[in-house]
Every structure is written in C-alpha cells, then in structure tokens.
Motif scaffolding. Sequence first.
Motif, PDB file in Angstrom:
ATOM      1  N   THR A  41      37.112  46.844  43.106  1.00  0.00           N
ATOM      2  CA  THR A  41      37.618  45.248  42.721  1.00  0.00           C
ATOM      3  C   THR A  41      36.799  44.282  43.249  1.00  0.00           C
ATOM      4  OG1 THR A  41      39.959  45.967  42.683  1.00  0.00           O
ATOM      5  CG2 THR A  41      39.830  43.758  43.044  1.00  0.00           C
ATOM      6  N   TRP A  74      35.638  45.362  34.027  1.00  0.00           N
ATOM      7  CA  TRP A  74      36.665  45.479  34.665  1.00  0.00           C
ATOM      8  C   TRP A  74      37.813  46.363  34.230  1.00  0.00           C
ATOM      9  CZ3 TRP A  74      39.082  45.535  39.430  1.00  0.00           C
ATOM     10  CH2 TRP A  74      40.271  45.111  39.307  1.00  0.00           C
ATOM     11  N   ARG A 110      42.428  36.987  44.284  1.00  0.00           N
ATOM     12  CA  ARG A 110      43.173  38.191  43.564  1.00  0.00           C
ATOM     13  C   ARG A 110      43.802  38.880  44.554  1.00  0.00           C
ATOM     14  NH1 ARG A 110      44.832  43.161  41.398  1.00  0.00           N
ATOM     15  NH2 ARG A 110      44.317  43.320  39.069  1.00  0.00           N
ATOM     16  N   TYR A 136      35.194  37.163  32.002  1.00  0.00           N
ATOM     17  CA  TYR A 136      34.104  36.116  32.238  1.00  0.00           C
ATOM     18  C   TYR A 136      34.100  35.735  33.579  1.00  0.00           C
ATOM     19  CZ  TYR A 136      32.993  35.628  27.194  1.00  0.00           C
ATOM     20  OH  TYR A 136      32.575  35.570  26.277  1.00  0.00           O
ATOM     21  N   ALA A 137      33.071  35.233  34.368  1.00  0.00           N
ATOM     22  CA  ALA A 137      32.943  34.840  35.596  1.00  0.00           C
ATOM     23  C   ALA A 137      31.914  33.619  35.437  1.00  0.00           C
ATOM     24  CB  ALA A 137      32.592  35.840  36.336  1.00  0.00           C
ATOM     25  N   LYS A 170      29.246  29.485  41.099  1.00  0.00           N
ATOM     26  CA  LYS A 170      29.182  31.033  41.346  1.00  0.00           C
ATOM     27  C   LYS A 170      28.365  31.835  40.339  1.00  0.00           C
ATOM     28  CE  LYS A 170      32.891  32.848  42.216  1.00  0.00           C
ATOM     29  NZ  LYS A 170      33.727  33.622  43.131  1.00  0.00           N
ATOM     30  N   LEU A 222      32.939  31.459  32.655  1.00  0.00           N
ATOM     31  CA  LEU A 222      34.393  31.059  32.794  1.00  0.00           C
ATOM     32  C   LEU A 222      34.693  29.526  32.710  1.00  0.00           C
ATOM     33  CD1 LEU A 222      37.306  32.137  33.120  1.00  0.00           C
ATOM     34  CD2 LEU A 222      36.823  32.074  35.487  1.00  0.00           C
ATOM     35  N   HIS A 275      50.297  36.954  35.058  1.00  0.00           N
ATOM     36  CA  HIS A 275      49.248  37.935  35.611  1.00  0.00           C
ATOM     37  C   HIS A 275      49.490  39.222  34.993  1.00  0.00           C
ATOM     38  CE1 HIS A 275      48.357  35.660  39.653  1.00  0.00           C
ATOM     39  NE2 HIS A 275      48.548  34.780  38.385  1.00  0.00           N
ATOM     40  N   THR A 285      34.332  40.968  41.589  1.00  0.00           N
ATOM     41  CA  THR A 285      34.323  39.731  42.022  1.00  0.00           C
ATOM     42  C   THR A 285      32.934  38.977  42.074  1.00  0.00           C
ATOM     43  OG1 THR A 285      36.285  40.417  43.571  1.00  0.00           O
ATOM     44  CG2 THR A 285      35.505  38.293  43.645  1.00  0.00           C
ATOM     45  N   LEU A 336      46.695  32.071  42.843  1.00  0.00           N
ATOM     46  CA  LEU A 336      46.475  33.549  42.689  1.00  0.00           C
ATOM     47  C   LEU A 336      45.946  33.715  41.207  1.00  0.00           C
ATOM     48  CD1 LEU A 336      49.560  34.979  44.369  1.00  0.00           C
ATOM     49  CD2 LEU A 336      47.064  34.866  45.111  1.00  0.00           C
ATOM     50  N   VAL A 337      45.015  34.579  40.903  1.00  0.00           N
ATOM     51  CA  VAL A 337      44.808  34.916  39.430  1.00  0.00           C
ATOM     52  C   VAL A 337      44.686  36.314  39.087  1.00  0.00           C
ATOM     53  CG1 VAL A 337      43.158  32.921  39.232  1.00  0.00           C
ATOM     54  CG2 VAL A 337      42.320  34.725  40.219  1.00  0.00           C
ATOM     55  N   ALA A 338      44.594  36.823  37.664  1.00  0.00           N
ATOM     56  CA  ALA A 338      45.017  38.299  37.600  1.00  0.00           C
ATOM     57  C   ALA A 338      43.614  39.061  37.583  1.00  0.00           C
ATOM     58  CB  ALA A 338      45.517  38.013  36.065  1.00  0.00           C
ATOM     59  N   SER A 339      42.389  38.479  37.096  1.00  0.00           N
ATOM     60  CA  SER A 339      41.254  39.233  37.167  1.00  0.00           C
ATOM     61  C   SER A 339      40.328  38.946  38.381  1.00  0.00           C
ATOM     62  CB  SER A 339      40.598  39.112  35.814  1.00  0.00           C
ATOM     63  OG  SER A 339      39.316  39.223  35.820  1.00  0.00           O
ATOM     64  N   PRO A 340      39.655  40.049  38.829  1.00  0.00           N
ATOM     65  CA  PRO A 340      38.922  39.648  39.982  1.00  0.00           C
ATOM     66  C   PRO A 340      37.628  38.831  39.526  1.00  0.00           C
ATOM     67  CG  PRO A 340      39.108  41.939  39.491  1.00  0.00           C
ATOM     68  CD  PRO A 340      39.804  41.468  38.681  1.00  0.00           C
ATOM     69  N   ARG A 341      37.232  38.951  38.127  1.00  0.00           N
ATOM     70  CA  ARG A 341      36.067  38.117  37.663  1.00  0.00           C
ATOM     71  C   ARG A 341      36.421  36.578  37.708  1.00  0.00           C
ATOM     72  NH1 ARG A 341      32.738  42.043  37.200  1.00  0.00           N
ATOM     73  NH2 ARG A 341      32.585  43.220  35.086  1.00  0.00           N
ATOM     74  N   HIS A 342      37.836  36.322  37.819  1.00  0.00           N
ATOM     75  CA  HIS A 342      38.023  34.890  37.945  1.00  0.00           C
ATOM     76  C   HIS A 342      38.144  34.295  39.197  1.00  0.00           C
ATOM     77  CE1 HIS A 342      40.094  35.118  33.511  1.00  0.00           C
ATOM     78  NE2 HIS A 342      38.920  35.401  33.704  1.00  0.00           N
ATOM     79  N   ALA A 343      38.095  35.206  40.217  1.00  0.00           N
ATOM     80  CA  ALA A 343      38.729  35.129  41.406  1.00  0.00           C
ATOM     81  C   ALA A 343      37.315  35.002  42.618  1.00  0.00           C
ATOM     82  CB  ALA A 343      39.150  36.149  42.281  1.00  0.00           C
ATOM     83  N   ASP A 344      37.600  34.311  43.462  1.00  0.00           N
ATOM     84  CA  ASP A 344      36.640  33.929  44.421  1.00  0.00           C
ATOM     85  C   ASP A 344      36.803  34.800  45.831  1.00  0.00           C
ATOM     86  OD1 ASP A 344      37.580  30.791  44.040  1.00  0.00           O
ATOM     87  OD2 ASP A 344      35.810  31.548  43.147  1.00  0.00           O
ATOM     88  N   GLN A 381      40.322  30.746  44.323  1.00  0.00           N
ATOM     89  CA  GLN A 381      41.232  31.366  43.242  1.00  0.00           C
ATOM     90  C   GLN A 381      41.079  32.810  44.082  1.00  0.00           C
ATOM     91  OE1 GLN A 381      39.292  29.448  40.666  1.00  0.00           O
ATOM     92  NE2 GLN A 381      41.037  27.901  41.270  1.00  0.00           N
TER      93      GLN A 381
END
Lengths: 320, 161, 673
Positions: free
Chosen positions: B98, C563, B40, A224-225, A60, A229, A210, B102, B71-79, B38
């Motif tokens: 949001t 964010w 959001r 972090y991404a 990613k 991450l 969450h 991502t 499901l994750v909390a942060s869009p940075r962690h999401a796909d 993942q």
Amino acid sequence: MNAGSHTVVAVIASCSQVVAVAVGGLVLIGLMRKVRAHLEGRVGAPILQPMFDVRKLFRKERLRPDQATWIFPLAPVVLVATVAVAAAITPLVTTGPALSTGSDFFALVYLLLVGSTLLALAGMDAGTAFGGMGSSRAVTIGALAEPALLVTILALSATAHSSNLPAIVRATLADPGSVATPQRLFALGALLVVIVAESGRLPVDNPATHLELTMVHEAMILEYAGPDLAFVTVGEAMRLTLLLGVFVNLVAPWGIATTTNVAAVAVGLVTLVAKVAVVGLALAVFEVFTAKLRLFRLPELLAGAFVLALLGVVSGLVVK
Amino acid sequence: MSAQNLWRSLWRVRRVTEALAPDADATAGPEELIGSLQLRHVDAGSCNGCELEIASAFGPVYDAERFGARLVASPRHADGLLVTGPVTRNMAVPLVKTLEATPHPRIVIAVGDCACDCGVFRGGYGVVGSVGDVVPVDASIPGCPPDPTAIIDALRGITRR
Amino acid sequence: MTAASLVVSGAVLGLTAGVGGATLPRRSRVAVGAVLVWGACALEAVAAIHVLVSGHRVVLHSAELLPFTGVNLVLTPLGAFFVLLVAMVAVPATLHGIGYAHHGLDSRMAAFAVPIFVTVLLLVPAAGSVATFMVLWELMALTSLSLVLVDHGRREATRSAGTWYAVITHIGAAAILTAFLILAAHSGGQSFAALRLHARHLAPVVRALVFVLALVGFGSKAGVVPFHVWLPKAHPEAPSPVSALMSGAMVALGVYGIILVGDVILGGGSLWWWLVVLALGAVSALFGSLHAASSTDMKRLLAYSTTDNVGLALIGLGASGLFDATRHPQLAALGLVAALVLLLNHAAFKGALFLSAGSVQSATGTRDLDQLGGLLRRMPQTGALFLGAAAAICALPPLNGFIGEWLLFQSLLHGADIGNTAGEIAIPLAVAAMALTAGLTVVAFVKAAGIGFLGRPRSEGADAAVEVPGTMRLAVGLLVGVCVVLGVVPTLVLPAVERAVRAVLPRVAPLSLAHGVDLQLVGLRGVLEPAALAAAMAGALFGLGALRRALARRPAPRVAEAWGCGRQLQTARMQYTATSFAEPVQRVFDDVLRPVQDLDVSHVAESRYFIEAVTFHNAVDDGIERGLYRPVIGAVRRWGQVARQLQPGSVHRYLAYGLGALVIVLTALTVIR
C-alpha cells in the motif's frame, strides 16, 4: 461593429466560458461539499479546497501501472480537452461563442462521450478487477441513458426547428412562455435525470464512496495519481458544470449575452455563475436526502427518464 | 426516516462542531502537503478502537475536514497512510505494498499505541512488530485509543491550518 | 478510353486475376491475384468517378455473353457510388490477404474465388437487366460460399455455417427472382428501364407483393432481422479478408437492392412499405447491438455489429421513403444521403475491424476475447488501428461514424412534424432505437478493445503474440485513414453521394450539403463544422498535454505495480473477462437474450466442504434462431419423417401411386372440360 471585432468578442467569450467552467467547476464542487457539511451539522472544508487539492496533485509524482499502455496517460488529457472544447462552443455566457454555427446539441453529447469512452478504456488498461468493473458499469449506465438524452434533444429542438444550441436558447429568449409548456417541462425533467447519471452523482453513483463494490466512476480512476488525477478531477468538475450550465440556459436563459459587446458578455458571465450556483446548491441539498440506488435499479430510473422524454415529444405533437 | 423528519432533525441540530486550538509542537510534513492532505487508512491488525476515534475525528463534532484533510479509498489518490494497529503477519506485505502504491511525497502516520510500539500486543505470535518496524513512520499519535483532538493536532501539523 | 471500355477491362482483369490465381504456383498466386484485383478496382473506380462527376450513365449491351438474354450493364450514379464503396474495401482486403494467405487463402479454390468475388461485387451495382443481375447475384453467393468453406476441413462450425448461408441466400435469391419475374411478366422486357416504365401500371397489391419479396430477398443478404441468422455464423468462419468484403461490401449491396426495387423501379411506393423498412431497421439495430454487446467471440461481435449498422442504414432509408410518400422531397433526400453515408462509413470501419481481427487471429491463434489481452503492447500498430476503427464505429468525433449519425439524426429531427400520425409516432421511437444502439455499440467496442488489447494476456497464445507483417498493417491503416479523412473532411464525398441520391429521387432540388469544409442543411437549420471541431480538439489536446508537462513538478512517470488492495499476487485471471464485462447489459436485457448459464461445482473426494473446481459457462444464442428457425426446421424434419412413410420401398406401392395420379388427372380434366 465589423466582423473582426465580432470574432474577437466571440473568442473572448469562449475563453471566458472555458475558464469559468474550469475554475467554477472546482468551486462548485467545493460549494456542494460545503452545503452537505452544513446540513450534516459540520463546518466542512473551505469552498476553495478542491483547488488546493488540485494544486497539490500537480506537485505529486506521476505513476503508471506496469501493464498500462499509452491509453493510460492519454485519457485524462483527452477528457479535459473535449470538455474544454465543448465549453468553448456551447452558449453559456453568450449565444454567439466561437464556432457557434456548428454548436450542435448532438455534437456536444458525442464530444462528452469521447472523454468517457477513453476513460473507460483507461480503467481497463491497468489490468485490475476494479478497473474492469468500473468501466463495465459506466458504459452500461451510459448506454441506458442515451435514449433519454437523444429523445430529450428531439423534444427541445422542436421549438427552434434545429438542434443548434444557440438557436434553441435564442428561441427560448424570444418566447419565454415556451418554457412552461408540458413539452419543455417533461424534456427538462428527463434532462436533469440524465445529467445526474452522466456526471455520476447520487442517486446513480456516490462520488465519495470508499467501498469499491459500490463504485462506478471512482473504480475507473483508482490507478490515477498526481497530475493525471488532477486532470481527471478537473475534467469531471468541468463536465458537471458544463451540463448544469446548458441546463440552466435551457430553463432560464435570461441574462445570457445576445449582442457582441464585452459588457454584455460580462453580465452573461455573472448571471451564469449565479444560475449554476443555485442549481448546484439545489442538487447538493437533494443529494443529502438521497441514497445511492442499487445498480440494477438504475435501468428503471433511466427508463423512467426515457418515458418522460417521450412524453415531452408526444405532448409537443399533440398540443400543436 | 422520511425526508420530512430528516429535514426537521437537520434543522434542529444546526452545527455541533467544536472550535479547536492548534498544537504548536505537532510534527510538520512535506511542504507540498500544506493545505491539502488526503489519507488512506490501513488497518494493519488493530482492535478497531482507533478506527472509532478516527471516525469521530472526521465526524461532525471534531470535523477534521475543515483543516484540509480527507480520507480516500485508493492509495494512489492519497498523500499518505493512516495506519492503526500492530502489524500482523498477514498484513505486513499488504502494508508495504500500500505504501509503495502511494505517490511521493508521502507520509505515514501511526495512530495509537499499537501502531507506535505494539501496545498491549507486544510479543504476540501473530505480530511482526510496530508500524515503524515495517515502514518508515513520519508522525506518531500515542494513546489507547488516542483522543480525536490528538489525531486532529497531528493532521493540522501537516496541513498547517 | 471511354468509361464503358474501363468497365469492360476492369471485369476482364478481374476474371484474369481469378484464372491466374488458380493456375499459378502457391507462393505467388495470392499476391499476383491481389495486384490484378487492384487493377480491376482502379479501372472500375475511374469509370464510377466519371459517372458521378459527369452525371452520364454508362451503358453496355452484349447479346453474345449470355444466351437468350444477353448482358446488360448500366452504371448509374447510384451504382457508381456502390462500385466505389466496393473498391474502397476490396483493395485493403486483398492486400491484407497477402499476409493472411496461410489461413486457407492460398488454396487454388480460394485464389480463384477471391478475385471473381471482388469482380462480381464491382459489377452487381452496374447490372441493368434481370438476367445479368441474377447471374451476378448467384455468382456472388457461390464464390462467397466457397470462401466461407475454405477452412471446412477442420471445423464442424464452418460446415454448419456454410449450410445456413447456402440455404438462406438461396431462399433470398428465390424471393428476388420471383419479384423480378413478376415485374418482367408485366413489362414484356427484362431491362430495369423497361421494368421501371411499366411498374407504375401495376395494381397496388402486386407492387406491394414485389416490394415485400424484394425486402425479404435483399434483406436476407443485408443481414436484416429476422433473416440475419446466417451472418453471425458465416462471417466469423470466413477468412478475415473475405469477412471484410462480405460485411463491408456485400451487405451494402443488399441495401442497394432494396433501394433499386423500392425507389428506382417502383418509384417510391406507399407509406406503409417504408414504415415496415423503418421498423425492421430499428429492430435490427437494437438486436444487433445487443448481441454484439454480449458476444465474447471477436468476429461474432463484429458480425452482429454489421446487422446493427445495416439497421441504422435502413432507418435512414425508411425515413427517406416516409418523407417521400408524405411529399417532403428535401427531407427524403437527406434521409437517403444519411443511409448512403452510413453504408460508406460502415464499409470503412467494419473492413478495418475485420482485418485487424484477422491480424489478431493470425498472431494469437484465437478470436475468443476471453483468451486475449495485453495485445496493445505486443502488437502496437495493429492495436492502435483497432482502437481507431473502434472509435469510428462508436461514432466518436472527429471520425466518420459521427458524421453519419449526425446526418441520420438531422433527417429524423427535421421530419418530426411531417403531419402524418404514423410517421410522427415512428420518428421518436426510431431516435430512441438509434440512441440505445449507439450506447450498446460503445459497450461492445469498449469490451472488444479493452478486453482484447489492454490489461494482461489471458492465455499463452495472447502472450506470445507478435506484430503482423507490414502488408497487413498497411491494409488496416488504409481503411482507418479513410475513416479519419471522411470524419474531418466529409465534404470530399458528399457531392458524389448527393449526385447518387438525385439519380434516385429526381424531383429533389440540389442539396449542396457541402459548404466549404462544413456541412450545412439547405432549407433547414443545421450546421456541422467537423474540420473546425477536429482542429479545436487537436489544439486543446496538445495544449493541455504541454500544460501537464509544464505544471508537473516531477519527471516522467514511475512504473509501479497495479493497485490490487495489497494482494500478494496479481495474475491475469483477476481481470474482467468479456463475459463479466457484458454481464450488467445481459442482466438488464435478460428477457431478450435469455442466456444459458451452467454452473458446475466439483467437490474434493474426502469432504464435501472443500471445493476442488468450479466451472461456469455462459452462452447467449441468437433469440431469433432459437425462437423462429429451429422450430421451423424441427417441423420440417418431423414432416419429412412422416413423409418417409410414403416410401416403404415396395414397387407395388409406387405403381399404385402412378395409377392413382393418372386417374386423378384424367378425372380432373374430364370435370374441367
């Protein structure tokens, strides 16, 4: 065997420790999630799912918040680097890994502290409220867990008269009865509470929450991404595995390699995996029955751990 | 509930997850997301009916987690985003932000009739449009609310599990 | 040149620097003074190194300079260690002062006082008699007081700080003088050698009294609780180079004084003395770190952190004395080594922290953390150096703070079963205090670094900050470089420290802690390999960085907005402030801190349902000042008011007092005779 092959075997053992902790860490997280799923009546993700997640994260994009500085990309790498160095020098698979003469329990604690401190700074680097909140809570919990941790090291070092970890493990191997003394039991109880606090598991912190207001560790890594991450995830899994590995080798070190030959190292590796899996499973089952403690109840928990550790030291002096 | 009672009920229940067959015509996603997805969830203005179905899809009976989705909390962690509801005026900018937060490769899945084409809220004064009018949508799950199995089919299409 | 002539020429050069500073024109006085001070420091440092390497002391006696008593300078290895410590801080501090000059250091008074202050700091560890010591001690107090008051014209807080400092330092000086006078009265001479010779014939009660007086006097200078209250007031108000000197060098001399009286002159003493020192150290460490964690003023935070570090050094010193009294000489030496290493480390990183705080104050105009932020992008080198120094004070490997903490922990660990009950109870508690202090120090410095340097700027001053001149950055860089070197290769200084310790505890066998580049305890089991650890960390870091670059499929990171849950606007006010960062710690310890919180809500005139403004004020004041000093000051003031009744202004009343006093004296004389 001459000194050269001793060193070679030690280096092989250290490398196997690092790989075991890195790979095994992710598998341990998957195993713990699987156990939780089964207890909840579900099938749950495959045990190797965290590895698939990490592989995907490397493919990613990397993101950087606009106000962030060089601390932000540095923190994940430092986290994994320090935990890897710690994994290389602690007695997990063998009592003689590379640099084992300098493998001090105190040094291990501070080595892990480097990663958490830098991560706390990175949490504040983005300039958001969440990061500051996570950092603030994480360093407070860390500060309250320190007394319990260092007094525990004091108690555990008493038998070997040294805080050198291989020496403590060897002393336990030489005198198996010492594990059942009140000194050891109190100290190990305190150590378990501190491990739960330091790796951010229930009841101190919920890694799957969450709700940002209930986050401690997650809030620091909200920005972090991608590959960053991935490093943070691997680093946290490695830290948990390393701490559990140290714990099992202090409780039940049998199986650890004491001689420098490759066969003993292999046996040590297998027993380490088995022991950590058992403890991880027990921890996962415990987590199903526990709810997260309110943040301001944590000082009571950590003070309790401190009292346990102090009892360990005192009982060691009295029983003598 | 005491630990003893909890343990007894856990032991009694064992597994409740149903076996599900994959759907051959589900939309495929980027190949990086095969095996691990993942998401959001963003509520752009829904009535929460779709949220209940999503919760059920990730619950013990349908268990979407076994197919690699989470499901994750942060869009940075999401796909990607799992968007429900028609996009209201107040949620238009947050939804765009949001999505921008991502990392690529990312997808947007519109869940429910309201997300696909505004459903019963079409023309409402507080509604900007469907999700597709505000952000590009990669997969849609029609239904009011859609069945959890439909949600899982869409997720499995992307994770190919 | 002999070492003695080096010492003298160093002193002369320092005095010349002071005179030059006072007489030269404004533009050049600070720079010329600084260069001459560097010369003085270099000369004294060479003499000190000669003493440490050869083991011989340097003796200087001059009967002419001071009437009646003469000047007596004796540079022992212990004193030489402290001379090097002072020189290590003084050179970067004066270098920093060149760039900092416009904050008051270029006045005649300051340009005269700074070189004299440094010279006196260099000479105090070499003082060999009571008179020399007290003259130098007083000079040190006076010069530092004048430097604290450099900005006094502008701020009320500065004048108040100066008053507190003046009073407490003179009460301390009185206590020290009393202790020395008691010793001198019994020994018939006033050189320290004579005092030491006759001290063993003193009654235990007298020895205890002398030690307690010395502890009070030197403890107040070192910033030990409960005599520390002047420190958080005076150190922030002084210009930053002066704060660095005071916090780094002057407090170390306070601890030197305790070692001088307790170990060198009184030769060890009873067990309970050192338990008291240990207890004071533990309390200071906890109190200092707790207040540092709750401070929002950057320099006040650093000042409380000084109390914290001095507490740690006293824990080491107390443990050393404890082991000495229970006849474990090797452990005693280890404890003393730990204390000295802690002081040396503290001088290095506290000096760096104060100097960079000065750079920040110079660039932004404020030292309130709640007004700072985003400085790492605007002042990259100063920010990076502050982060390095903050990592050092948090005892993170591979920097020098970690080495000091390890040594302290090892000395406490190996002494855990010394066989004395009081000691065995004290040691785990000391470990616990050390641990909690370490944790709270991390809170304090993550706060200082994170709020001050990261995120968005919280005020216009912070937004407009630009990097400071190169001299200031170089000064901080020198001290941070020392931190790195002492962390990776501590064996460079350990032989010198051991030489100093053996001068204090002559019964001890050589410790030889340095084993190549590793530290190894002799006779005990404990090894640390800092260089290998540093190499491993660096290797892992670079390796993983390269791995990340190789594994990551996509190119360099994309810059995106932080964010904020999709919020329309992200401003600096949405970040955590220093007050909010410290709030969990404040809540946990609110019985000790007793914060005063003030919430003021003003409503819109038309309707009470709408709020116009909310003001929240949170203040943590010093508990000891509030609980101990203010009541005493209040009581003194009340007694003073009562005593004024005795002075109504009537001449008849005063004559009656005179007559009454005469009558009483004559009656008393008659009765006695």
